[in-house]
Write a protein that holds these residues in place. Structure first.
Motif, mmCIF file in Angstrom:
data_model
loop_
_atom_site.group_PDB
_atom_site.id
_atom_site.type_symbol
_atom_site.label_atom_id
_atom_site.label_comp_id
_atom_site.label_asym_id
_atom_site.label_seq_id
_atom_site.Cartn_x
_atom_site.Cartn_y
_atom_site.Cartn_z
ATOM 1 N N ALA A 65 1.099 5.620 8.447
ATOM 2 C CA ALA A 65 1.194 6.215 7.103
ATOM 3 C C ALA A 65 1.715 5.158 6.133
ATOM 4 C CB ALA A 65 2.151 7.403 7.137
ATOM 5 N N PRO A 66 1.438 5.338 4.834
ATOM 6 C CA PRO A 66 2.066 4.471 3.837
ATOM 7 C C PRO A 66 3.577 4.740 3.800
ATOM 8 C CG PRO A 66 0.210 5.719 2.919
ATOM 9 C CD PRO A 66 0.528 6.325 4.245
ATOM 10 N N PRO A 67 4.419 3.808 3.394
ATOM 11 C CA PRO A 67 4.043 2.488 2.900
ATOM 12 C C PRO A 67 3.728 1.494 4.025
ATOM 13 C CG PRO A 67 6.436 2.704 2.878
ATOM 14 C CD PRO A 67 5.889 4.018 3.333
ATOM 15 N N PHE A 79 0.860 -1.182 0.000
ATOM 16 C CA PHE A 79 0.000 0.000 0.000
ATOM 17 C C PHE A 79 0.896 1.231 0.000
ATOM 18 C CE2 PHE A 79 -2.487 -3.418 1.706
ATOM 19 C CZ PHE A 79 -3.762 -3.221 1.174
ATOM 20 N N TYR A 80 0.784 2.018 -1.063
ATOM 21 C CA TYR A 80 1.567 3.256 -1.148
ATOM 22 C C TYR A 80 0.904 4.197 -2.141
ATOM 23 C CZ TYR A 80 5.292 6.537 -0.816
ATOM 24 O OH TYR A 80 5.971 7.705 -0.567
ATOM 25 N N TRP A 81 1.219 5.475 -2.032
ATOM 26 C CA TRP A 81 0.649 6.482 -2.946
ATOM 27 C C TRP A 81 0.956 6.072 -4.386
ATOM 28 C CZ3 TRP A 81 -2.590 8.653 0.019
ATOM 29 C CH2 TRP A 81 -2.277 8.953 1.350
ATOM 30 N N PRO A 82 -0.041 6.131 -5.266
ATOM 31 C CA PRO A 82 0.101 5.501 -6.581
ATOM 32 C C PRO A 82 0.909 6.269 -7.627
ATOM 33 C CG PRO A 82 -2.119 6.398 -6.296
ATOM 34 C CD PRO A 82 -1.419 6.568 -4.981
ATOM 35 N N ALA A 129 4.169 -1.911 8.846
ATOM 36 C CA ALA A 129 4.417 -0.543 8.393
ATOM 37 C C ALA A 129 5.817 -0.099 8.814
ATOM 38 C CB ALA A 129 3.362 0.398 8.964
ATOM 39 N N GLN A 130 6.185 1.092 8.380
ATOM 40 C CA GLN A 130 7.507 1.697 8.554
ATOM 41 C C GLN A 130 8.481 1.004 7.584
ATOM 42 O OE1 GLN A 130 8.434 4.365 10.129
ATOM 43 N NE2 GLN A 130 6.777 4.753 11.563
ATOM 44 N N THR A 131 9.003 1.805 6.652
ATOM 45 C CA THR A 131 9.815 1.262 5.557
ATOM 46 C C THR A 131 10.918 0.322 6.060
ATOM 47 O OG1 THR A 131 9.373 3.328 4.400
ATOM 48 C CG2 THR A 131 11.127 1.926 3.511
ATOM 49 N N ALA A 132 11.663 0.751 7.060
ATOM 50 C CA ALA A 132 12.780 -0.074 7.529
ATOM 51 C C ALA A 132 12.278 -1.392 8.121
ATOM 52 C CB ALA A 132 13.603 0.701 8.564
HETATM 53 N N1 LIG Z 1 8.876 6.691 9.046
HETATM 54 C C1 LIG Z 1 7.933 6.315 8.029
HETATM 55 C C2 LIG Z 1 7.472 7.562 7.311
HETATM 56 C C3 LIG Z 1 6.238 7.309 6.500
HETATM 57 C C4 LIG Z 1 5.838 8.559 5.750
HETATM 58 O O1 LIG Z 1 6.283 9.683 6.040
HETATM 59 N N2 LIG Z 1 4.989 8.364 4.737
HETATM 60 C C5 LIG Z 1 4.556 9.471 3.929
HETATM 61 C C6 LIG Z 1 4.655 9.152 2.458
HETATM 62 S S1 LIG Z 1 6.353 8.837 2.014
HETATM 63 C C7 LIG Z 1 3.125 9.775 4.262
HETATM 64 O O2 LIG Z 1 2.199 9.383 3.570
HETATM 65 N N3 LIG Z 1 2.939 10.506 5.359
HETATM 66 C C8 LIG Z 1 1.650 10.929 5.812
HETATM 67 C C9 LIG Z 1 1.773 11.621 7.150
HETATM 68 O O3 LIG Z 1 2.882 11.655 7.701
HETATM 69 O O4 LIG Z 1 0.778 12.143 7.592
HETATM 70 C C10 LIG Z 1 8.610 5.324 7.052
HETATM 71 O O5 LIG Z 1 9.845 5.326 6.972
HETATM 72 O O6 LIG Z 1 7.917 4.530 6.398
#
Ligand SMILES: N[C@@H](CCC(=O)N[C@@H](CS)C(=O)NCC(=O)O)C(=O)O
Length: 239
Positions: free
Chosen positions: A57-59, A6-9, A69-72
Motif C-alpha cells: 500500500a502507499p506510501p 507515491f501516495y494518495w494525492p 514501502a512501509q512509512t517507518a
Molecule cells: N503499515 C503501513 C500502512 C500503509 C497504509 O495503511 N496505507 C493506506 C493509506 S495511509 C492505504 O492506502 N491502505 C490501503 C490498504 O490497506 O488496502 C505504513 O505504515 O506505511
C-alpha cells in the motif's frame, strides 16, 4: 536522480510523514500521484505483476530503481541518507522503534473513525466509532503521548529531541502526530497539553525550522480534511 514519492494525492495521511522528512532534508523529490497521470502510474505499480518485491500500500518511495514501502521503513532509509537518523546503530534502532510506535498509534487513530471496516463509510459505523473514540481519548491517546513525553524527559542528551541531541525523522513525525491530533481531537489535546510540555515545545521547534516553515506555508502542504487519517468529527471529541 529525484526521489519519487507515491501516495494518495488529496490527503496528508501516512505520506505526510515521508513528505516532512524529504522537505527537512531539502531532497529533490516528485510527489508522483499529484502530477498529471500520476494516480494511474501509482496504481499500475501497485498491480505490476513484474515486481518481485511489490509494495502492499502507499506510501512507497522509488529511488534509483529501489522501491521502499512501509512509512517507518522509508523513514529509516531516508534518515540514514540525509542525516535524519543517528549514525550509531543502537540509536538508529531506537529511532526506528519509536517510529514503529507512531505506526501503532496511527492505526488506533484510524480506528477511531473506522473501527469496523475501512471499506465502510464513517456514517455506517458511527456508534462503534463513538465507543472506540471514547476509549482512545480517555486511555490510549494519553498513554501514547505520556510515553513520548517520558522519552523526551529521560533522553540522556536532553529534552529537545526524542533521540540524541540532533533532529531525527521521529521528531518530525511527533510534530505531525500533534498537529493531526490538534485537528481531530482539539478538546482532548488541550486537556493533555499540560502534561506534555516537552512534546509541545518539540512541536513548536519543528514548526519553526526554516525548511519545515517554508513547506507548511507552501501549496505542497495539503490541509487536513475528512478523507485523511486525522478527521474532525466533533462528536468523537466531546467536551
Ligand atoms: N503499515 C503501513 C500502512 C500503509 C497504509 O495503511 N496505507 C493506506 C493509506 S495511509 C492505504 O492506502 N491502505 C490501503 C490498504 O490497506 O488496502 C505504513 O505504515 O506505511
Amino acid at each position: 536522480m529525484a526521489y519519487e514519492l507515491f501516495y494518495w494525492p488529496t490527503i496528508q495521511g501516512r505520506g505526510e510523514f515521508v513528505r516532512l522528512a524529504l522537505e527537512e532534508a531539502g531532497a529533490d523529490y516528485v510527489d508522483v500521484a499529484r502530477g498529471p497521470g500520476g494516480m494511474q502510474i501509482m496504481l499500475a505499480l501497485l498491480a505490476d505483476p513484474a515486481l518481485t518485491e511489490p509494495p502492499f500500500a502507499p506510501p512507497f518511495l522509488r529511488s534509483n530503481g529501489l522501491i521502499v514501502a512501509q512509512t517507518a521503513n522509508i523513514l529509516d532509509y531516508l534518515g540514514t541518507r540525509h542525516q535524519l537518523a543517528p549514525r550509531e546503530e543502537s540509536l538508529r534502532r531506537w529511532t526506528l522503534q519509536l517510529q514503529l510506535t507512531v505506526t501503532d498509534l496511527l492505526v488506533e487513530v484510524h480506528d477511531t473513525h473506522h473501527p469496523i471496516a475501512a471499506s465502510l463509510y464513517y456514517e455506517d459505523q458511527k456508534p462503534e466509532a463513538a465507543r472506540r473514540s471514547a476509549d482512545f481519548v480517555r486511555n490510549r491517546l494519553p498513554k501514547f503521548l505520556e510515553y513520548f513525553e517520558r522519552v523526551l524527559q529521560t533522553n540522556p542528551a536532553g529534552p529537545h529531541h526524542l533521540v540524541g541531541d540532533q533532529l531525527s525523522y521521529v521528531d518530525l513525525s511527533l510534530f505531525q502526530v500533534l498537529e493531526g491530533t490538534r485537528y481531530a481531537f482539539p478538546r482532548a489535546l488541550e486537556q493533555l497539553a499540560g502534561s506534555c510540555p516537552r512534546l509541545t515545545a518539540l512541536r513548536d521547534a519543528v514548526a519553526a525550522r526554516p525548511r519545515i516553515a517554508a513547506y507548511l506555508a507552501s501549496p505542497r502542504r495539503l490541509p487536513f480534511n475528512q478523507q485523511g487519517l486525522f478527521r474532525r468529527y466533533p462528536e468523537l471529541d466531546p467536551a
